[in-house]
Design an enzyme around this catalytic site. Structure first.
Site, PDB file in Angstrom:
ATOM      1  N   LYS A   8       0.899  -1.149   0.063  1.00  0.00           N
ATOM      2  CA  LYS A   8      -0.029   0.168  -0.066  1.00  0.00           C
ATOM      3  C   LYS A   8       0.788   1.323   0.047  1.00  0.00           C
ATOM      4  O   LYS A   8       1.383   1.626   0.997  1.00  0.00           O
ATOM      5  CB  LYS A   8      -1.050   0.074   1.158  1.00  0.00           C
ATOM      6  CG  LYS A   8      -1.578   1.365   1.711  1.00  0.00           C
ATOM      7  CD  LYS A   8      -2.510   1.726   0.391  1.00  0.00           C
ATOM      8  CE  LYS A   8      -3.181   3.109   0.787  1.00  0.00           C
ATOM      9  NZ  LYS A   8      -2.251   4.281   0.883  1.00  0.00           N
ATOM     10  N   GLY A  61       6.720   5.945   7.424  1.00  0.00           N
ATOM     11  CA  GLY A  61       5.779   6.890   7.459  1.00  0.00           C
ATOM     12  C   GLY A  61       6.156   7.410   8.967  1.00  0.00           C
ATOM     13  O   GLY A  61       7.176   7.610   9.481  1.00  0.00           O
ATOM     14  N   SER A  62       4.850   8.154   9.188  1.00  0.00           N
ATOM     15  CA  SER A  62       4.999   8.963  10.704  1.00  0.00           C
ATOM     16  C   SER A  62       5.089   8.187  11.726  1.00  0.00           C
ATOM     17  O   SER A  62       4.847   6.736  11.837  1.00  0.00           O
ATOM     18  CB  SER A  62       3.851   9.877  10.656  1.00  0.00           C
ATOM     19  OG  SER A  62       2.620   9.114  10.934  1.00  0.00           O
ATOM     20  N   GLU A  89      10.057   2.606   9.989  1.00  0.00           N
ATOM     21  CA  GLU A  89      11.093   3.537   9.723  1.00  0.00           C
ATOM     22  C   GLU A  89      10.356   4.842   9.707  1.00  0.00           C
ATOM     23  O   GLU A  89       9.530   5.127   8.868  1.00  0.00           O
ATOM     24  CB  GLU A  89      11.769   3.380   8.501  1.00  0.00           C
ATOM     25  CG  GLU A  89      13.136   4.456   8.344  1.00  0.00           C
ATOM     26  CD  GLU A  89      12.855   5.448   7.861  1.00  0.00           C
ATOM     27  OE1 GLU A  89      12.613   6.788   8.570  1.00  0.00           O
ATOM     28  OE2 GLU A  89      13.053   5.836   6.556  1.00  0.00           O
ATOM     29  N   CYS A 123      13.664  11.628   5.045  1.00  0.00           N
ATOM     30  CA  CYS A 123      13.547  11.512   6.317  1.00  0.00           C
ATOM     31  C   CYS A 123      14.988  11.673   6.992  1.00  0.00           C
ATOM     32  O   CYS A 123      15.069  11.679   8.436  1.00  0.00           O
ATOM     33  CB  CYS A 123      12.975   9.991   6.517  1.00  0.00           C
ATOM     34  SG  CYS A 123      14.046   8.802   5.754  1.00  0.00           S
ATOM     35  N   GLU A 220       9.333  17.279  13.220  1.00  0.00           N
ATOM     36  CA  GLU A 220       9.932  17.014  11.740  1.00  0.00           C
ATOM     37  C   GLU A 220       8.803  17.903  10.958  1.00  0.00           C
ATOM     38  O   GLU A 220       7.585  17.620  10.878  1.00  0.00           O
ATOM     39  CB  GLU A 220       9.728  15.720  11.407  1.00  0.00           C
ATOM     40  CG  GLU A 220      10.232  15.308  10.074  1.00  0.00           C
ATOM     41  CD  GLU A 220      10.324  13.785   9.592  1.00  0.00           C
ATOM     42  OE1 GLU A 220      11.177  13.463   8.852  1.00  0.00           O
ATOM     43  OE2 GLU A 220       9.469  13.240  10.143  1.00  0.00           O
TER      44      GLU A 220
END
Length: 340
Positions: A8, A61-62, A89, A123, A220
């Site tokens: 996804k 992602g977050s 991650e 990132c 971030e």
């Protein structure tokens, strides 16, 4: 290796994902090994994480979303036929720490490349810089002068160093950061502007703050925003400790020409960055040479692009075969004691 995958992608990466799938299929990937699906992330996760066959999740992602995945898997643990493996991650608030002995020209280049390449949408992008007061006047001049030369525009024109940010949502987020910075004690030294007339463009932005607890040094933004904090040269060890106490530990860099300082920083920041750089920008890890990943609130540090990540997706089995099996349960020492 026998694993099948439901992939996804993020909504903003769906076209790239489709192209990758076309390439893999042309290369001979059988149907059903990688199953690319589109749709609402929360809805797909609800279905996938509830399936009793779930073997694992490899997430990028977050931090907030990964936390929700962990909670969902935990609540379903009695339902699965095996314990799912979780790899995450989740990004970070990556740092560059400079010592008074640093090469200022190299430091300036690392900040610009690390902070503004790919519009800061990495990132690993450098987003906070800690600079000793003795270096700040020279570094500030270098950064302000060089940032003014950065061209922003259509990425098909290779003379442009930066393009647009990914979408309007990101653009609006960055504009809010500028508004909040202007309302605080922070100083916007360069940038702090955006334009969405011909695309979602954000100017490369340099901010100075004197507040170690400011959101500018803690949150971030995933954009071309670099915040600097100037400290007294004598406070180097204290700043090193403050960086180590932060929750995000993906990438970081130390700039110094003093090997003792480099060793001190490497040791003191042992757990502050999964990928640590010495006199270089904290971005651009080379697959196969610099396995990538961070710990604490930056993920599970399973090092994408390495054997360590690969073996997380194997299920080893040990096999023993006896060619001369015993036919009496008694061990030799038992027989000896009986005879005595």
């Amino acid at each position: 290796m026998g694993n099948t995958i439901v992939w996804k992608p993020a909504g903003t990466a769906k076209y790239a994902a489709q192209l990758i799938m076309r390439i893999l299929r042309e290369a001979g990937l059988p149907d059903g090994v990688i199953n690319l699906v589109y749709g609402d992330g929360a809805e797909i996760a609800e279905i996938a994480l509830a399936d009793h066959r779930l073997a694992g999740v490899h997430f990028t992602g977050s931090t907030q979303v990964f936390n929700s995945v962990i909670r969902k898997v935990g609540s379903n643990v009695d339902h699965y036929r095996s314990y799912p493996r979780l790899i995450g991650e989740t990004g970070g608030k990556n740092f560059i720490l400079a010592h008074g002995s640093a090469d200022v020209a190299a430091l300036g280049t690392a900040i610009i490349r690390g902070g503004y390449e790919y519009q800061g949408q990495k990132c690993s992008a450098a987003s906070r810089v800690f600079v000793p007061a003795s270096l700040w006047p020279a570094l500030k001049t270098i950064l302000c002068d060089e940032i003014s030369t950065i061209r922003v525009g259509d990425v098909s024109d290779f003379s442009n160093f930066m393009g647009a940010v990914i979408d309007q949502k990101a653009w609006r987020k960055h504009m809010r950061v500028f508004e909040e910075a202007k309302a605080s004690s922070a100083k916007i030294l360069r940038g702090g502007e955006g334009d969405q007339k011909d695309g979602y463009f954000i100017a490369p932005t340099l901010i100075e703050t004197d507040d170690l607890e400011a959101p500018l040094l803690r949150e971030e933004f995933f954009g071309p925003i670099v915040t600097t904090y100037v400290f007294r040269d004598s406070d180097f060890e204290n700043i090193l400790e403050r960086i180590d106490q932060s929750g995000a530990c993906l990438t970081g860099a130390i700039f110094s020409t003093d090997r003792r300082i480099i060793d001190q920083a490497s040791s003191g920041l042992r757990f502050a960055a999964g990928n640590f750089y010495i006199n270089d920008k904290p971005t651009g890890a080379i697959v196969g040479q610099q396995p990538f990943g961070g710990a604490r609130m930056s993920g599970t540090n399973d090092k994408a692009g390495s054997i360590w990540n690969l073996i997380r997706w194997t299920s080893p089995r040990s096999i023993k075969e006896a060619f001369v099996p015993p036919r009496d349960y008694r061990y030799p020492y038992l027989s000896s004691s009986v005879d005595d």
